[in-house]
Design an enzyme around this catalytic site. Structure first.
Site, PDB file in Angstrom:
ATOM      1  N   THR A  42     -58.369  -2.736 -18.031  1.00 48.95           N
ATOM      2  CA  THR A  42     -58.402  -1.374 -18.565  1.00 48.95           C
ATOM      3  C   THR A  42     -59.641  -0.629 -18.100  1.00 48.95           C
ATOM      4  OG1 THR A  42     -57.098  -1.942 -20.522  1.00 48.95           O
ATOM      5  CG2 THR A  42     -58.521  -0.006 -20.687  1.00 48.95           C
ATOM      6  N   HIS A 445     -93.740   9.938 -16.300  1.00 47.28           N
ATOM      7  CA  HIS A 445     -93.719  11.350 -16.662  1.00 47.28           C
ATOM      8  C   HIS A 445     -93.380  12.187 -15.427  1.00 47.28           C
ATOM      9  CE1 HIS A 445     -94.897  15.156 -18.499  1.00 47.28           C
ATOM     10  NE2 HIS A 445     -95.571  15.424 -17.385  1.00 47.28           N
TER      11      HIS A 445
END
Length: 466
Positions: A42, A445
């Site tokens: 699936t 960052h």
């Protein structure tokens, strides 16, 4: 009738089955895998992968439509058009590459794949019907592993067929529905509802519960609810579908004790859940101990019958491909004589709605129900620089930790791209991290992951950026 003997016989070539077969073969176990349809199950063929492909199509089309108007980014574009047939070709290409890759991996590792439909004779014998010619192969094995997956739930008054479809048919539409009615506001229903709405269909969602995504806590789903309103998706809560109208042009819906009303629909998606696939292959002949509709297993994936194993959706909730894969690896290693058990501290779950929802471990309510004193903290993406540059400041990250030791018990997040944070969530829980550990780790960052660090810092009382 031809016969074959093997050490391990795996029924089902989905994520759990093929991983178990590969790992077993790597460990020197003679392995046969039986699959009646397509390798990948699936997930690869009619679930995880194709749904995420269509979600991406919807997102890209919505972005292009956005740029056809006034955009704060300064981008101007012509009004786009959608070729759904080509989108389906692209999606099918991805599926083909992945399923072909699974076939190559099985072959490379020495797994014998038998195409056909299995029927269990007993715990050591399986008969496989191959092709339309009536050929049957009898396979005798020492170990039998069940990885038969699950199937969509059918509603009594709305059987699949015609305009009523399951997620399987919803992922293969060649034409965009004008009016799509989605029954069920769980993750499958909402993922596809949002994708089709972004592609231009009028979408209505009908949910029997009093809110969307009832498996998640309400604070997480609030942003998704707001997104449904932004997308102009009509939502009917505390409502049930009674069936199609006599002319077949609409769905009859009853809300609470109110009068019945009709929703126009040229397609109806029934997405009210999935159930383990336990019928149609002779499972009842084994008389295994069951847990509701699923096969009961222990932490080594053993069933109540010696040398019969079960993994994935057939073994119950949570019905997640990554759980099936992990169980497949465990079962193969136990069969090979290794000391393994399936006892994760957390199994992450992701809802690929807009915005995404990701959870791992205990929620605040679950921790409270277990009598655990906790500290709970959250950090909003509105204070995250990377989220701002992505125009996606909606949502937050939340942490749940023990009050006494600060050991992290759970993470929850809602926002753009939070599916990619789920791995960090699992690492922190499985490795027994404390709030201080996460707070001290240097995070890149700018990045959405900074919100994870800031959430831990805030729980400790010294957040830096809020």
């Amino acid at each position: 009738m031809k016969e074959k003997t093997t050490n391990l016989l795996v029924i089902g070539g989905g994520p759990g089955g093929y991983v178990a077969a590969i790992r077993a073969a790597q460990l020197g176990i003679a392995t046969v895998l039986v699959e009646g349809d397509r390798l990948g199950g699936t997930c690869l063929n009619i679930g995880c992968i194709p749904s995420k492909a269509l979600i991406h199509v919807g997102d890209q089309y919505e972005s292009a439509t956005h740029f056809a108007g006034d955009s704060p980014l300064g981008i101007r574009a012509a009004k786009p058009s959608l070729d759904l047939v080509q989108a389906q070709r692209w999606k099918d290409g991805i599926v083909g590459k992945l399923t072909g890759g699974v076939e190559a991996l099985l072959r490379k590792n020495g797994v014998e794949v038998v195409k056909g439909w299995a029927r269990i004779v007993d715990g050591k014998t399986v008969e496989v019907a191959q092709g339309a010619g009536g050929n049957v192969l009898r396979v005798r094995c020492e170990h039998l592993l069940l990885a038969t997956g699950s199937q969509p739930v059918e509603l009594p008054g709305l059987p699949f067929g015609g305009k009523v479809m399951s997620s399987t048919e919803a992922l293969a539409q060649q034409e965009l529905p004008r009016h799509l009615v989605v029954l069920g506001a769980g993750y499958i229903g909402l993922e596809l509802a949002m994708a089709y709405r972004k592609m231009g269909a009028d979408v209505t969602v009908v949910e029997a519960a009093g809110r969307i995504l009832p498996a998640y806590d309400e604070e997480l789903t609030r942003a998704v609810h707001q997104s449904l309103k932004r997308l102009a998706i009509t939502l009917h809560l505390n409502a049930r579908a009674e069936g199609l109208t006599n002319d077949g042009e609409g769905v009859r819906v009853r809300s609470g004790h109110a009068d019945e009303f009709v929703l126009p629909a040229d397609r109806v998606l029934v997405a009210v859940g999935r159930v383990p696939r336990t019928q149609g292959f002779g499972l009842e002949s084994l008389q295994l101990e069951m847990k509701g509709r699923s096969v009961r297993i222990d932490e080594q994936c053993r069933t109540s019958m010696r040398n019969v194993w079960a993994i994935g959706d057939v073994a119950g909730e949570p019905m997640l491909a990554h759980r099936a894969m992990a169980q497949g690896e465990v079962a193969a290693e136990v069969i090979a004589g290794h000391k393994r058990r399936f006892a994760p501290m957390a199994i992450p779950a992701v809802c690929f709605t807009d915005p995404e929802v990701a959870v791992a471990g205990l929620s605040p309510d679950e921790a409270e129900a277990q009598g655990i004193a906790t500290v709970v903290s959250s950090f909003p993406f509105a204070a995250n620089g990377r989220a701002m540059t992505l125009e996606s400041t909606q949502g937050f990250v939340r942490v749940v930790a023990r009050k006494d030791t600060h050991q992290i018990l759970g993470w929850q997040a809602v926002g753009r791209g939070v599916s990619e944070l789920s791995t960090a969530f699992s690492y922190a829980i499985e490795m027994g991290a404390r709030l201080e550990d996460v707070a001290a780790i240097v995070h890149a960052h700018p990045g959405l992951g900074e919100a994870v660090q800031e959430t831990a810092l805030r729980a400790l009382g010294h957040a830096l950026h809020i």
